[in-house]
Design a protein around this motif. Structure first.
Motif, PDB file in Angstrom:
ATOM      1  N   ILE A   1      -1.854  -4.067  -9.577  1.00 19.40           N
ATOM      2  CA  ILE A   1      -2.348  -3.430  -7.949  1.00 19.40           C
ATOM      3  C   ILE A   1      -2.472  -1.924  -8.465  1.00 19.40           C
ATOM      4  O   ILE A   1      -1.739  -1.309  -8.311  1.00 19.40           O
ATOM      5  CB  ILE A   1      -1.320  -3.845  -7.005  1.00 19.40           C
ATOM      6  CG1 ILE A   1      -1.271  -5.474  -6.849  1.00 19.40           C
ATOM      7  CG2 ILE A   1      -2.283  -3.390  -5.022  1.00 19.40           C
ATOM      8  CD1 ILE A   1      -0.045  -6.105  -5.982  1.00 19.40           C
ATOM      9  N   ASP A   2      -3.725  -1.399  -8.562  1.00 12.28           N
ATOM     10  CA  ASP A   2      -3.377  -0.047  -8.401  1.00 12.28           C
ATOM     11  C   ASP A   2      -5.226   0.412  -7.763  1.00 12.28           C
ATOM     12  O   ASP A   2      -6.347  -0.446  -7.389  1.00 12.28           O
ATOM     13  CB  ASP A   2      -3.500   0.524  -9.813  1.00 12.28           C
ATOM     14  CG  ASP A   2      -4.760  -0.642 -10.759  1.00 12.28           C
ATOM     15  OD1 ASP A   2      -5.633  -0.985  -9.842  1.00 12.28           O
ATOM     16  OD2 ASP A   2      -4.458  -0.360 -11.843  1.00 12.28           O
TER      17      ASP A   2
ATOM     18  N   GLY B   1      -2.713   0.709  -4.185  1.00 16.26           N
ATOM     19  CA  GLY B   1      -1.646  -0.866  -3.661  1.00 16.26           C
ATOM     20  C   GLY B   1      -0.548  -1.220  -2.277  1.00 16.26           C
ATOM     21  O   GLY B   1      -1.069  -1.140  -1.325  1.00 16.26           O
TER      22      GLY B   1
ATOM     23  N   ALA C   1      -7.113  -3.181  -6.224  1.00 19.10           N
ATOM     24  CA  ALA C   1      -6.884  -2.473  -4.706  1.00 19.10           C
ATOM     25  C   ALA C   1      -7.566  -3.177  -3.032  1.00 19.10           C
ATOM     26  O   ALA C   1      -7.641  -3.681  -2.078  1.00 19.10           O
ATOM     27  CB  ALA C   1      -5.726  -1.855  -4.175  1.00 19.10           C
TER      28      ALA C   1
ATOM     29  N   LEU D   1       2.368  -1.434  -9.689  1.00 18.27           N
ATOM     30  CA  LEU D   1       1.876  -1.038  -7.852  1.00 18.27           C
ATOM     31  C   LEU D   1       1.730   0.259  -7.989  1.00 18.27           C
ATOM     32  O   LEU D   1       2.613   0.576  -8.209  1.00 18.27           O
ATOM     33  CB  LEU D   1       2.646  -1.334  -7.326  1.00 18.27           C
ATOM     34  CG  LEU D   1       2.707  -1.230  -5.599  1.00 18.27           C
ATOM     35  CD1 LEU D   1       1.522  -1.804  -5.097  1.00 18.27           C
ATOM     36  CD2 LEU D   1       4.125  -2.392  -4.584  1.00 18.27           C
TER      37      LEU D   1
ATOM     38  N   LEU E   1      -7.181  -7.453  -3.221  1.00 17.27           N
ATOM     39  CA  LEU E   1      -6.141  -7.391  -1.887  1.00 17.27           C
ATOM     40  C   LEU E   1      -6.616  -6.735  -1.012  1.00 17.27           C
ATOM     41  O   LEU E   1      -6.108  -7.676  -0.019  1.00 17.27           O
ATOM     42  CB  LEU E   1      -4.889  -6.903  -2.596  1.00 17.27           C
ATOM     43  CG  LEU E   1      -3.899  -6.772  -1.123  1.00 17.27           C
ATOM     44  CD1 LEU E   1      -3.271  -8.711  -1.483  1.00 17.27           C
ATOM     45  CD2 LEU E   1      -2.930  -5.927  -2.022  1.00 17.27           C
TER      46      LEU E   1
END
Length: 144
Positions: free
Chosen positions: A53-54, A90, A58, A86, A61
């Protein structure tokens, strides 16, 4: 320039710009991936994540959280058991998701099982903001 001061162009390969002599750089990027799956378990909406998650992943998400809340989900569990990385982007998405869910009288819980990911929440103080659980089953049992 020619004698008149106009129109001179260096012939091919004789550019006066020193940067033109540099060879093209070979740049390789590693594929950054985030697998995201949503499901419903025991009345809770679950977002299961795998990967990183970067800044690049992101937004996926963020959109998943927005979509769930806009469809009326008020009890969301984000399962980060298989998250390898992360970053601050994120974290920002998770905080934004928490705010969005809370504004609709809901709850957002996290599943974090890896020490390196948990450390990020501890260092930032977000472990005091999010309900964080060691397993999906535990998070589902804590439904409010």
């Amino acid at each position: 320039m020619d004698k008149s001061g106009e129109g001179y162009r260096p012939s091919r390969g004789t550019s006066t710009n020193p940067l033109d002599r540099l060879r093209p750089l070979a740049i390789s990027f590693r594929a950054v991936n985030l697998d995201l799956e949503t499901s419903t378990q025991g009345g809770s909406s679950v977002i299961s994540l795998r990967g990183e998650i970067d800044v690049y992943t992101a937004p996926r998400l963020r959109q998943a959280l927005i979509d769930l809340v806009s469809r009326g989900a008020t009890d969301i569990v984000v399962d980060m058991d298989k998250v390898d990385f992360l970053d601050s982007t994120g974290l920002g998405v998770l905080v934004g998701g928490l705010k969005r869910v809370k504004s609709n009288e809901g709850d957002l819980r996290l599943v974090v099982t890896q020490d390196r990911i948990m450390k990020i929440f501890d260092i930032t103080g977000l472990s005091k903001v999010f309900p964080i659980h060691g397993s999906l089953d535990e998070a589902l049992q804590q439904r409010t």
